[in-house]
Design a protein around this motif. Sequence first.
Motif, PDB file in Angstrom:
ATOM      1  N   GLN A 134       0.813  -1.215   0.000  1.00  0.00           N
ATOM      2  CA  GLN A 134       0.000   0.000   0.000  1.00  0.00           C
ATOM      3  C   GLN A 134       0.852   1.273   0.000  1.00  0.00           C
ATOM      4  O   GLN A 134       0.426   2.344   0.448  1.00  0.00           O
ATOM      5  CB  GLN A 134      -0.985   0.002   1.173  1.00  0.00           C
ATOM      6  CG  GLN A 134      -2.013  -1.104   1.056  1.00  0.00           C
ATOM      7  CD  GLN A 134      -3.077  -1.057   2.124  1.00  0.00           C
ATOM      8  OE1 GLN A 134      -2.957  -0.379   3.124  1.00  0.00           O
ATOM      9  NE2 GLN A 134      -4.149  -1.804   1.908  1.00  0.00           N
TER      10      GLN A 134
ATOM     11  N   TYR B  32       2.221   4.293  -1.824  1.00  0.00           N
ATOM     12  CA  TYR B  32       1.803   5.049  -3.004  1.00  0.00           C
ATOM     13  C   TYR B  32       2.952   5.344  -3.943  1.00  0.00           C
ATOM     14  O   TYR B  32       2.755   5.475  -5.155  1.00  0.00           O
ATOM     15  CB  TYR B  32       1.148   6.359  -2.561  1.00  0.00           C
ATOM     16  CG  TYR B  32       0.499   7.127  -3.695  1.00  0.00           C
ATOM     17  CD1 TYR B  32      -0.535   6.566  -4.443  1.00  0.00           C
ATOM     18  CD2 TYR B  32       0.904   8.416  -4.012  1.00  0.00           C
ATOM     19  CE1 TYR B  32      -1.142   7.268  -5.474  1.00  0.00           C
ATOM     20  CE2 TYR B  32       0.303   9.133  -5.035  1.00  0.00           C
ATOM     21  CZ  TYR B  32      -0.723   8.550  -5.760  1.00  0.00           C
ATOM     22  OH  TYR B  32      -1.318   9.250  -6.785  1.00  0.00           O
TER      23      TYR B  32
ATOM     24  N   TRP C 229     -10.143  -5.792  -3.186  1.00  0.00           N
ATOM     25  CA  TRP C 229     -10.548  -4.835  -2.161  1.00  0.00           C
ATOM     26  C   TRP C 229     -11.129  -5.536  -0.939  1.00  0.00           C
ATOM     27  O   TRP C 229     -10.907  -5.104   0.191  1.00  0.00           O
ATOM     28  CB  TRP C 229     -11.559  -3.840  -2.732  1.00  0.00           C
ATOM     29  CG  TRP C 229     -10.968  -2.872  -3.702  1.00  0.00           C
ATOM     30  CD1 TRP C 229      -9.645  -2.709  -4.014  1.00  0.00           C
ATOM     31  CD2 TRP C 229     -11.686  -1.913  -4.490  1.00  0.00           C
ATOM     32  NE1 TRP C 229      -9.483  -1.720  -4.953  1.00  0.00           N
ATOM     33  CE2 TRP C 229     -10.732  -1.211  -5.265  1.00  0.00           C
ATOM     34  CE3 TRP C 229     -13.023  -1.589  -4.640  1.00  0.00           C
ATOM     35  CZ2 TRP C 229     -11.081  -0.194  -6.152  1.00  0.00           C
ATOM     36  CZ3 TRP C 229     -13.387  -0.584  -5.518  1.00  0.00           C
ATOM     37  CH2 TRP C 229     -12.427   0.113  -6.264  1.00  0.00           C
TER      38      TRP C 229
ATOM     39  N   THR D 166     -12.192   0.843   0.182  1.00  0.00           N
ATOM     40  CA  THR D 166     -10.948   1.058  -0.551  1.00  0.00           C
ATOM     41  C   THR D 166     -10.268   2.307  -0.021  1.00  0.00           C
ATOM     42  O   THR D 166     -10.881   3.120   0.663  1.00  0.00           O
ATOM     43  CB  THR D 166     -11.190   1.204  -2.059  1.00  0.00           C
ATOM     44  OG1 THR D 166      -9.921   1.292  -2.734  1.00  0.00           O
ATOM     45  CG2 THR D 166     -11.988   2.454  -2.394  1.00  0.00           C
ATOM     46  N   ALA D 167      -8.995   2.423  -0.338  1.00  0.00           N
ATOM     47  CA  ALA D 167      -8.241   3.611   0.053  1.00  0.00           C
ATOM     48  C   ALA D 167      -8.521   4.746  -0.929  1.00  0.00           C
ATOM     49  O   ALA D 167      -9.261   4.596  -1.894  1.00  0.00           O
ATOM     50  CB  ALA D 167      -6.756   3.287   0.105  1.00  0.00           C
TER      51      ALA D 167
ATOM     52  N   GLN E   9      -6.659   6.112  -3.148  1.00  0.00           N
ATOM     53  CA  GLN E   9      -6.039   5.995  -4.461  1.00  0.00           C
ATOM     54  C   GLN E   9      -5.958   4.518  -4.826  1.00  0.00           C
ATOM     55  O   GLN E   9      -5.653   3.681  -3.981  1.00  0.00           O
ATOM     56  CB  GLN E   9      -4.633   6.587  -4.465  1.00  0.00           C
ATOM     57  CG  GLN E   9      -4.563   8.068  -4.185  1.00  0.00           C
ATOM     58  CD  GLN E   9      -4.808   8.445  -2.739  1.00  0.00           C
ATOM     59  OE1 GLN E   9      -5.490   9.420  -2.456  1.00  0.00           O
ATOM     60  NE2 GLN E   9      -4.263   7.671  -1.795  1.00  0.00           N
ATOM     61  N   HIS E  10      -6.219   4.190  -6.071  1.00  0.00           N
ATOM     62  CA  HIS E  10      -6.025   2.805  -6.493  1.00  0.00           C
ATOM     63  C   HIS E  10      -5.602   2.755  -7.956  1.00  0.00           C
ATOM     64  O   HIS E  10      -5.776   3.722  -8.717  1.00  0.00           O
ATOM     65  CB  HIS E  10      -7.275   1.946  -6.245  1.00  0.00           C
ATOM     66  CG  HIS E  10      -8.484   2.323  -7.064  1.00  0.00           C
ATOM     67  ND1 HIS E  10      -8.635   1.957  -8.377  1.00  0.00           N
ATOM     68  CD2 HIS E  10      -9.611   3.010  -6.741  1.00  0.00           C
ATOM     69  CE1 HIS E  10      -9.798   2.384  -8.833  1.00  0.00           C
ATOM     70  NE2 HIS E  10     -10.406   3.046  -7.859  1.00  0.00           N
TER      71      HIS E  10
ATOM     72  N   MET F 225      -4.271  -0.720  -3.742  1.00  0.00           N
ATOM     73  CA  MET F 225      -4.624   0.524  -3.074  1.00  0.00           C
ATOM     74  C   MET F 225      -3.360   1.224  -2.599  1.00  0.00           C
ATOM     75  O   MET F 225      -2.287   0.635  -2.565  1.00  0.00           O
ATOM     76  CB  MET F 225      -5.501   0.258  -1.852  1.00  0.00           C
ATOM     77  CG  MET F 225      -6.777  -0.495  -2.092  1.00  0.00           C
ATOM     78  SD  MET F 225      -7.621  -0.693  -0.498  1.00  0.00           S
ATOM     79  CE  MET F 225      -8.966  -1.775  -0.976  1.00  0.00           C
TER      80      MET F 225
ATOM     81  N   TRP G 240      -7.346   5.954   6.390  1.00  0.00           N
ATOM     82  CA  TRP G 240      -8.441   5.499   5.543  1.00  0.00           C
ATOM     83  C   TRP G 240      -9.604   6.466   5.650  1.00  0.00           C
ATOM     84  O   TRP G 240      -9.823   7.088   6.677  1.00  0.00           O
ATOM     85  CB  TRP G 240      -8.917   4.115   5.995  1.00  0.00           C
ATOM     86  CG  TRP G 240      -7.943   3.017   5.725  1.00  0.00           C
ATOM     87  CD1 TRP G 240      -6.818   2.724   6.441  1.00  0.00           C
ATOM     88  CD2 TRP G 240      -8.009   2.068   4.680  1.00  0.00           C
ATOM     89  NE1 TRP G 240      -6.184   1.651   5.895  1.00  0.00           N
ATOM     90  CE2 TRP G 240      -6.897   1.214   4.817  1.00  0.00           C
ATOM     91  CE3 TRP G 240      -8.910   1.824   3.639  1.00  0.00           C
ATOM     92  CZ2 TRP G 240      -6.655   0.160   3.955  1.00  0.00           C
ATOM     93  CZ3 TRP G 240      -8.675   0.776   2.782  1.00  0.00           C
ATOM     94  CH2 TRP G 240      -7.557  -0.040   2.936  1.00  0.00           C
TER      95      TRP G 240
ATOM     96  N   CYS H 213      -9.740   7.163   4.615  1.00  0.00           N
ATOM     97  CA  CYS H 213     -10.109   6.587   3.331  1.00  0.00           C
ATOM     98  C   CYS H 213     -11.268   5.614   3.275  1.00  0.00           C
ATOM     99  O   CYS H 213     -11.529   5.083   2.221  1.00  0.00           O
ATOM    100  CB  CYS H 213      -8.898   5.880   2.742  1.00  0.00           C
ATOM    101  SG  CYS H 213      -7.472   6.926   2.638  1.00  0.00           S
TER     102      CYS H 213
END
Length: 600
Positions: free
Chosen positions: A67, A69, A369, A393-394, A396-397, A403, A410, A434
């Motif tokens: 996770q 980013y 997810w 979900t977070a 951004q994906h 995610m 979150w 998120c």
Amino acid sequence: MTNNVFVTCVRASDKVFWYESPAADGMTEALPIGNGRIGGLVYGHPDKERINMNDITLWTGDDNPSQDYWGPGFGNYQTFGNIVVDLPDHKDNTNYRRALDIGDAVSTVQYEAHGVQYKREYFVSHVSEVLVGRLTADKGKAYTGRIELLDIHNVTSNAVNNTIAVDGKLVNDLRFAWKVLVQNTGGSLKVNDAVIEFNGCDALTLIVSAGTDYVFDDSKKFKSGEDPAVHVNQWVGKSAEKSYDSLRAEHLSDFHALFNRVNLDLGQSSAQQTALPTVKRKVAAVTTFDPDFEEMFYQFGRYLMISSSRNSLPANLQGLWNDNNSPPWHADYHTDLNIQMNYWPVETANLGECHLPLFNMVRSLLNPWRKQTRAAKGLLTPEGKHSSKGVATAGQHNIYGGMALLWDEWDKTDTAWFWKVFYAKLLIGQTITCINYVTRYAQHFWEHYAFGLNTTFLKDVAYPYLKEVSEFWDEQLKVVTNGTKEQLGKLVVFKGWSPEHGPHEDGVSYNQEIVWDLYTNYVKAADILGVDKEFRDRISGQRDKLLWPGIGSFGQLMEWMEEQPGEKDDHHRHTSHLFGVYPGHQFNWETSPTLANASL
């Protein structure tokens, strides 16, 4: 005086953006064309034409278990590279004009060089799955130069006869292919290494296609393993059997079927205004109202939606277009606001079909997810347990179910927010708590049903998702045991947050309003279908116990359960607690006039 708005047949010829010079930058100046899956950015240089080529499924990354980013697992939206048409004798030119007719989805380049009038036309056919370019002149034997494919992943191109092709793999083993076929009228073509040289041609037609082996199937890790060159060759080959006029006609028929549904009439601009090139017209419109120009920008939004969201993935942060392999924010799917922003107008703009790619993507990502929802420490229930049902979900994906958490938090309500569309971006600002994100996604499912009243869609697509998101929330609410008389016994989202603003605490208005909206629309859906009465009644009961925002000391709609110090002088750019005004429908003058007035 109030301007009237009419919905009739659009006047395509009035919808032209035009420029007096070639594009210097891809994402801010090149003209975007696309068919929803593949697209191009047309630069329009007379002596060295450049068309940046995209496929919306060309992504690095994976399911991103970390996770992170900024790590390789999240990946980036990619570009194939550039089609380059080298015409060195055209460097000295006059009477230059570059244009995009959004009513026809055709980009043109016109200029004069050495006494010859040159014209190029480009479009991307949804019917034939190809980008088509046509280069003509008012005199014969006017074209001498070369064509090449410059693959940005450094894959060697292969030129044979009148084609140049690239076949490769990304670092995550996603297979990709793209190809150009060149047809000449008069003159000759010759392969020189990986380049096609043309000499003394009257006209040229370019037929380009591209593809990957991406599929909506998490059991295959979203890769079919099939060679995308097979489809690319078929698309190019079949299109080459058609005349340019035939390809153009089928493109116009397909595009007009969507675009011509809506016309916005705000009045008539002056002849002086319409005579200006777009760059100058934009500056002038700041001080003098230009009704046709305003109409064009509304229609430009519809044009971009049709061009970037048809039958593949939905539009990402950059729609479909991308000119480098490290785009801002990965050109990903930001579920906090940005993807919703893309789709707010889609139903009101009479483009309901363009909504479907969004639902297809969301449904394809549910299994990854779900797994992450069960394991995420940030999604613990008020009792400190892992979620046992539902999905989140977070913020951004990517397209592989991966995610990412920007700030290790979150936003629980994102899955619910996909129920509704339109102006929320103006009201809500970004979030990082998120769990909200999948909740937000749910709004779009309902909105599509509400506009089309397709009960098959509701039953098979929307309702299962809406129920699953509601199941998640069934475990996430807590009872207020310490508060005012009006607050005691009410249900609240615990440890919520008003995006980028204020404390993390229970009962934040923004979170409350999103869950209320989700529950209200879920109950409507269950009633329409006549299903799941026990669960429907449970959700209805929870909705009726949700805490509503209060009214503060200076008459404002409260953003938190308790008024914060200095709130009256706080002019933060985000007004997330107005979600209940729009895109939600909790506060209105008919049913809750006091709260509606406090929202002003």
